[in-house]
Design a protein around this motif. Structure first.
Motif, PDB file in Angstrom:
ATOM      1  N   GLU A  95       0.827  -1.211   0.000  1.00 32.51           N
ATOM      2  CA  GLU A  95       0.000   0.000   0.000  1.00 32.51           C
ATOM      3  C   GLU A  95       0.856   1.253   0.000  1.00 32.51           C
ATOM      4  O   GLU A  95       1.939   1.292   0.576  1.00 32.51           O
ATOM      5  CB  GLU A  95      -0.906   0.020   1.232  1.00 32.51           C
ATOM      6  N   SER A  96       0.323   2.252  -0.670  1.00 35.32           N
ATOM      7  CA  SER A  96       0.964   3.553  -0.633  1.00 35.32           C
ATOM      8  C   SER A  96      -0.087   4.611  -0.928  1.00 35.32           C
ATOM      9  O   SER A  96      -1.263   4.295  -1.063  1.00 35.32           O
ATOM     10  CB  SER A  96       2.079   3.611  -1.672  1.00 35.32           C
ATOM     11  N   THR A  97       0.321   5.848  -1.004  1.00 37.12           N
ATOM     12  CA  THR A  97      -0.598   6.910  -1.398  1.00 37.12           C
ATOM     13  C   THR A  97       0.140   7.797  -2.398  1.00 37.12           C
ATOM     14  O   THR A  97       1.352   7.669  -2.550  1.00 37.12           O
ATOM     15  CB  THR A  97      -1.004   7.794  -0.198  1.00 37.12           C
ATOM     16  N   ILE A  98      -0.571   8.696  -3.037  1.00 43.02           N
ATOM     17  CA  ILE A  98       0.115   9.523  -4.029  1.00 43.02           C
ATOM     18  C   ILE A  98       1.176  10.438  -3.405  1.00 43.02           C
ATOM     19  O   ILE A  98       2.097  10.858  -4.084  1.00 43.02           O
ATOM     20  CB  ILE A  98      -0.866  10.407  -4.855  1.00 43.02           C
ATOM     21  N   ASP A  99       1.049  10.742  -2.132  1.00 42.55           N
ATOM     22  CA  ASP A  99       1.978  11.697  -1.520  1.00 42.55           C
ATOM     23  C   ASP A  99       3.088  11.052  -0.702  1.00 42.55           C
ATOM     24  O   ASP A  99       4.139  11.659  -0.491  1.00 42.55           O
ATOM     25  CB  ASP A  99       1.200  12.660  -0.612  1.00 42.55           C
ATOM     26  N   SER A 100       2.847   9.851  -0.216  1.00 40.66           N
ATOM     27  CA  SER A 100       3.800   9.214   0.691  1.00 40.66           C
ATOM     28  C   SER A 100       4.951   8.605  -0.088  1.00 40.66           C
ATOM     29  O   SER A 100       4.737   7.883  -1.055  1.00 40.66           O
ATOM     30  CB  SER A 100       3.078   8.118   1.493  1.00 40.66           C
ATOM     31  N   GLN A 101       6.177   8.899   0.353  1.00 42.28           N
ATOM     32  CA  GLN A 101       7.343   8.351  -0.327  1.00 42.28           C
ATOM     33  C   GLN A 101       7.954   7.256   0.525  1.00 42.28           C
ATOM     34  O   GLN A 101       8.113   7.422   1.742  1.00 42.28           O
ATOM     35  CB  GLN A 101       8.363   9.464  -0.529  1.00 42.28           C
ATOM     36  N   GLU A 102       8.292   6.141  -0.126  1.00 42.42           N
ATOM     37  CA  GLU A 102       8.860   5.023   0.623  1.00 42.42           C
ATOM     38  C   GLU A 102      10.340   5.325   0.895  1.00 42.42           C
ATOM     39  O   GLU A 102      11.146   5.360  -0.028  1.00 42.42           O
ATOM     40  CB  GLU A 102       8.682   3.743  -0.195  1.00 42.42           C
ATOM     41  N   LEU A 103      10.649   5.584   2.139  1.00 39.70           N
ATOM     42  CA  LEU A 103      12.027   5.937   2.531  1.00 39.70           C
ATOM     43  C   LEU A 103      12.503   5.014   3.645  1.00 39.70           C
ATOM     44  O   LEU A 103      13.212   5.428   4.565  1.00 39.70           O
ATOM     45  CB  LEU A 103      12.074   7.397   2.999  1.00 39.70           C
ATOM     46  N   LEU A 104      12.088   3.740   3.549  1.00 41.31           N
ATOM     47  CA  LEU A 104      12.358   2.817   4.654  1.00 41.31           C
ATOM     48  C   LEU A 104      13.843   2.722   4.999  1.00 41.31           C
ATOM     49  O   LEU A 104      14.215   2.787   6.166  1.00 41.31           O
ATOM     50  CB  LEU A 104      11.785   1.426   4.330  1.00 41.31           C
ATOM     51  N   ASP A 105      14.684   2.566   3.973  1.00 39.90           N
ATOM     52  CA  ASP A 105      16.120   2.410   4.256  1.00 39.90           C
ATOM     53  C   ASP A 105      16.670   3.601   5.025  1.00 39.90           C
ATOM     54  O   ASP A 105      17.486   3.451   5.928  1.00 39.90           O
ATOM     55  CB  ASP A 105      16.899   2.225   2.947  1.00 39.90           C
ATOM     56  N   LEU A 106      16.211   4.772   4.639  1.00 35.96           N
ATOM     57  CA  LEU A 106      16.657   5.986   5.326  1.00 35.96           C
ATOM     58  C   LEU A 106      16.187   5.972   6.784  1.00 35.96           C
ATOM     59  O   LEU A 106      16.958   6.234   7.710  1.00 35.96           O
ATOM     60  CB  LEU A 106      16.119   7.207   4.570  1.00 35.96           C
ATOM     61  N   PHE A 107      14.918   5.630   6.983  1.00 35.89           N
ATOM     62  CA  PHE A 107      14.401   5.575   8.349  1.00 35.89           C
ATOM     63  C   PHE A 107      15.122   4.505   9.175  1.00 35.89           C
ATOM     64  O   PHE A 107      15.192   4.591  10.393  1.00 35.89           O
ATOM     65  CB  PHE A 107      12.886   5.309   8.354  1.00 35.89           C
ATOM     66  N   LEU A 108      15.633   3.470   8.499  1.00 34.73           N
ATOM     67  CA  LEU A 108      16.343   2.412   9.225  1.00 34.73           C
ATOM     68  C   LEU A 108      17.840   2.706   9.334  1.00 34.73           C
ATOM     69  O   LEU A 108      18.631   1.831   9.679  1.00 34.73           O
ATOM     70  CB  LEU A 108      16.099   1.058   8.563  1.00 34.73           C
ATOM     71  N   GLY A 109      18.224   3.918   8.983  1.00 39.44           N
ATOM     72  CA  GLY A 109      19.588   4.354   9.282  1.00 39.44           C
ATOM     73  C   GLY A 109      20.597   4.235   8.168  1.00 39.44           C
ATOM     74  O   GLY A 109      21.789   4.451   8.377  1.00 39.44           O
ATOM     75  N   LYS A 110      20.149   3.859   6.959  1.00 44.76           N
ATOM     76  CA  LYS A 110      21.115   3.756   5.856  1.00 44.76           C
ATOM     77  C   LYS A 110      21.370   5.145   5.270  1.00 44.76           C
ATOM     78  O   LYS A 110      20.484   6.015   5.298  1.00 44.76           O
ATOM     79  CB  LYS A 110      20.560   2.844   4.758  1.00 44.76           C
ATOM     80  N   THR A 111      22.546   5.336   4.707  1.00 42.53           N
ATOM     81  CA  THR A 111      22.844   6.639   4.099  1.00 42.53           C
ATOM     82  C   THR A 111      22.357   6.647   2.658  1.00 42.53           C
ATOM     83  O   THR A 111      23.117   6.440   1.714  1.00 42.53           O
ATOM     84  CB  THR A 111      24.354   6.949   4.148  1.00 42.53           C
ATOM     85  N   VAL A 112      21.077   6.837   2.515  1.00 40.36           N
ATOM     86  CA  VAL A 112      20.472   6.933   1.179  1.00 40.36           C
ATOM     87  C   VAL A 112      19.707   8.255   1.084  1.00 40.36           C
ATOM     88  O   VAL A 112      19.500   8.931   2.082  1.00 40.36           O
ATOM     89  CB  VAL A 112      19.510   5.745   0.901  1.00 40.36           C
ATOM     90  N   ALA A 113      19.292   8.570  -0.139  1.00 39.93           N
ATOM     91  CA  ALA A 113      18.663   9.879  -0.364  1.00 39.93           C
ATOM     92  C   ALA A 113      17.251   9.941   0.209  1.00 39.93           C
ATOM     93  O   ALA A 113      16.546   8.935   0.289  1.00 39.93           O
ATOM     94  CB  ALA A 113      18.631  10.160  -1.860  1.00 39.93           C
ATOM     95  N   GLY A 114      16.859  11.123   0.589  1.00 39.62           N
ATOM     96  CA  GLY A 114      15.506  11.345   1.085  1.00 39.62           C
ATOM     97  C   GLY A 114      14.654  12.025   0.036  1.00 39.62           C
ATOM     98  O   GLY A 114      14.844  11.815  -1.161  1.00 39.62           O
ATOM     99  N   ARG A 115      13.727  12.817   0.470  1.00 43.79           N
ATOM    100  CA  ARG A 115      12.856  13.574  -0.446  1.00 43.79           C
ATOM    101  C   ARG A 115      13.636  14.628  -1.205  1.00 43.79           C
ATOM    102  O   ARG A 115      14.524  15.251  -0.651  1.00 43.79           O
ATOM    103  CB  ARG A 115      11.828  14.351   0.359  1.00 43.79           C
ATOM    104  N   LYS A 116      13.176  14.879  -2.408  1.00 42.53           N
ATOM    105  CA  LYS A 116      13.767  15.975  -3.173  1.00 42.53           C
ATOM    106  C   LYS A 116      12.993  17.260  -2.929  1.00 42.53           C
ATOM    107  O   LYS A 116      13.534  18.351  -2.999  1.00 42.53           O
ATOM    108  CB  LYS A 116      13.741  15.632  -4.659  1.00 42.53           C
ATOM    109  N   GLU A 117      11.700  17.100  -2.699  1.00 39.00           N
ATOM    110  CA  GLU A 117      10.859  18.297  -2.573  1.00 39.00           C
ATOM    111  C   GLU A 117       9.618  17.972  -1.753  1.00 39.00           C
ATOM    112  O   GLU A 117       9.267  16.807  -1.590  1.00 39.00           O
ATOM    113  CB  GLU A 117      10.437  18.775  -3.971  1.00 39.00           C
ATOM    114  N   MET A 118       8.953  18.991  -1.268  1.00 34.42           N
ATOM    115  CA  MET A 118       7.719  18.762  -0.520  1.00 34.42           C
ATOM    116  C   MET A 118       6.981  20.079  -0.276  1.00 34.42           C
ATOM    117  O   MET A 118       7.581  21.154  -0.209  1.00 34.42           O
ATOM    118  CB  MET A 118       8.060  18.044   0.771  1.00 34.42           C
TER     119      MET A 118
END
Ligand code: NG6
Ligand code: CA
Length: 517
Positions: free
Chosen positions: A407-430
């Motif tokens: 499940e997802s929504t049009i606005d929600s971005q899947e950033l699981l790796d980031l939330f779990l502490g990996k050094t990956v990119a986040g949102r570009k804009e909001m």
């Protein structure tokens, strides 16, 4: 017309999610983790309020331990600079401005989440979770004209929570009672509750007319019914035995959150623990009075920190800490005087609730929406700090990914790796929102469209960011938003306006008028 469009948009979203659901069911089941998930959500806690976020005058050792032991975001955002819209967005994964009812609500407002709409707790329920909410709700209850003496529905239990134990709106709004699974706790049927936001009930004292009954004085607004010596927003009659004692609220919700964890420790659970601090009225328990040296506002932050320490200890003693993802954030930025004389301004000293950020609650400047935001999972998330941009709306898709839901929504971005502490990119804009106005963040830049209205709300002493011209700030060089560089960076401004309008549209929206009385 707008309402019909909103309904249409919501139906499309539901269709979108249910299609995804079908796809998922046809996929091979992969084994996923099902840790317990706890979202701890403070109310009006600013970016600079915790030691881990640079506070030096206030001591928050328990929250600091989590923030420093987990992934701490320096660019973590609530979607909004006020409560209801941020909470709507957190739970639904949708920008709040898609729902025109997502504005600061009175205690009598109907539920603003469509019962057919996807929510985090509903999604997690499908993944086998038991779901609970303890604390502040503020998303409306019932369908209008709630009878507080019967089961109150629809509410949290109808939008995905198996268990709910809440305060309906805010600590400063009536009804000042706890509601458990739709029932007012300790309600005496011989003393029924009536609530009205327009007029008083005959013979009932008010803050305006009976200052002699007050233990806390109102500064602006907050001069209706008096409960526990504190004048509130809205009028209430009856329900004497059910009324909460403000000073006991932190202990009350803590005990309930601890019970919830103990009761559900043998199944995956999701707990949304929504603290009432440091929103007004600030009513620390006697144990905390004077502990911060900063008056009640500082004292309730110390109290909230203690509460979280106790709660974490329960997770630990139940053997759950290594199997629980904790997310901590706040629903909007800070405000010092939000309507009561409580010494908060006088005793603030050198404490900077917003840190270096400009503005505060209600503002489109950074302090309105940039808040403490961190994740903690003992043994799983390596301690770290990330400057990547994350929004609370991203929790929907990220928690779905964590638990094996598509499940997802049009606005929600899947950033699981980031939330779990990996050094990956986040949102570009909001898009960010404040009292129905919206602005935009992209990369290092913040753009605020022109808005009418006062530059400063003098009652709360906060700069709202209204200006007759576009504002553009480069946050990398100017985190304090002191230099509007719109004129010298026309191309950047154009780029941000185009990206903003691609999401937001060009329609102008009705701006919520704050109650200025
Ligand atoms: C405002 C209240 C403020 C607070 C806020 C909601 C007045 C003058 N001000 O209208 O005290 O209750 O609403 O805060 O009444 S929030 O964090 O729940 O959005
Ligand atoms: Ca709030």
């Amino acid at each position: 017309m707008r309402k019909r469009l909103t309904l249409f948009a919501i139906s499309l979203l539901i269709l979108f999610v249910s299609c995804k659901e079908e796809q998922k069911n046809t996929k091979n089941a992969v084994s996923v983790e099902k840790p317990n998930i706890v979202i701890i959500y403070a109310d009006d806690l600013g970016y600079g309020e915790l030691g881990a976020y640079g506070a030096t005058e206030l001591k928050t050792p328990n929250l600091d331990k989590l923030a420093n032991g987990g992934m701490r975001f320096t660019n973590g955002y609530a979607t909004s600079a006020t409560c209801t819209p941020s909470r709507y967005a957190l739970l639904t994964g949708l920008y709040p401005w898609r729902n025109e009812s997502a504005k600061i609500l009175p205690g009598t407002a109907p539920l603003i989440i469509d019962v057919a709409q996807p929510t985090i707790p509903k999604m997690l329920k499908k993944q086998g979770y038991h779901t609970g909410i303890v604390g502040k709700w503020h998303l409306g209850l019932g369908n209008g004209n709630v009878n507080w003496n019967q089961r109150i529905a629809p509410g949290p239990n109808e939008v995905g929570f198996d268990y709910s134990h809440i305060l309906a709106a805010t600590q400063d709004r009536v009804p000042t009672v706890y509601i458990e699974d739709g029932h007012v706790v300790n309600l005496d049927p011989n003393d029924p509750i009536e609530v009205n936001y327009k007029e008083n009930f005959e013979g009932e004292p008010t803050g305006l007319e009976n200052p002699e009954l007050l233990k806390m004085k109102w500064h602006h607004g907050h001069n209706n019914s008096i409960v526990n010596g504190i004048p509130r927003i809205g009028f209430m009659k009856g329900g004497k035995a059910a009324k909460w004692v403000d000073e006991d609220m932190a202990d009350y919700f803590l005990a309930d959150a601890q019970n919830y964890v103990k009761q559900h420790k043998n199944e995956p659970f999701f707990l949304y623990y929504a603290l009432q601090q440091p929103h007004v009225p600030r009513t620390p328990h006697a144990r905390f009075v004077g502990t911060s040296g900063m008056g009640p506002r500082g004292d309730v932050i110390v109290e909230a920190d203690w509460v979280i320490g106790e709660f974490i200890e329960t997770l630990e003693s139940e053997g759950l800490l290594e199997n629980t993802l904790i997310v901590f954030s706040s629903d909007n930025g800070p405000v010092v005087n939000d309507g009561y004389y409580d010494d908060s301004e006088e005793k603030l000293g050198n404490h900077k609730p917003a840190g270096a950020l400009r503005g505060g609650k209600y503002s489109l400047f950074e302090a309105g929406t940039r808040v403490p935001f961190f994740t903690y999972w003992k043994g799983k998330i390596n301690p770290g700090v990330s400057d990547e941009m994350v929004s609370q709306i991203d929790l929907f898709a990220s928690l779905a990914a964590l638990t094996g839901s598509d499940e997802s929504t049009i606005d929600s971005q899947e950033l699981l790796d980031l939330f779990l502490g990996k050094t990956v990119a986040g949102r570009k804009e909001m898009v960010i929102e404040a009292t129905s106005r919206t602005a935009f963040r992209k990369g290092d830049w913040a753009m605020i469209p022109p808005y009418k209205g006062p530059a400063i709300n003098n009652q709360v002493n906060i700069e709202l960011a209204n200006d007759s011209e576009y504002q553009l700030y480069n946050l990398k060089d100017d985190i304090e938003q002191q230099h509007n560089v719109a004129k010298t960076n026309p191309d950047k401004l154009k780029e941000l306006i185009a990206a903003y309008e691609a999401i937001r549209g060009t329609e102008t929206f009705e701006v919520q008028q704050l109650e200025l009385k």
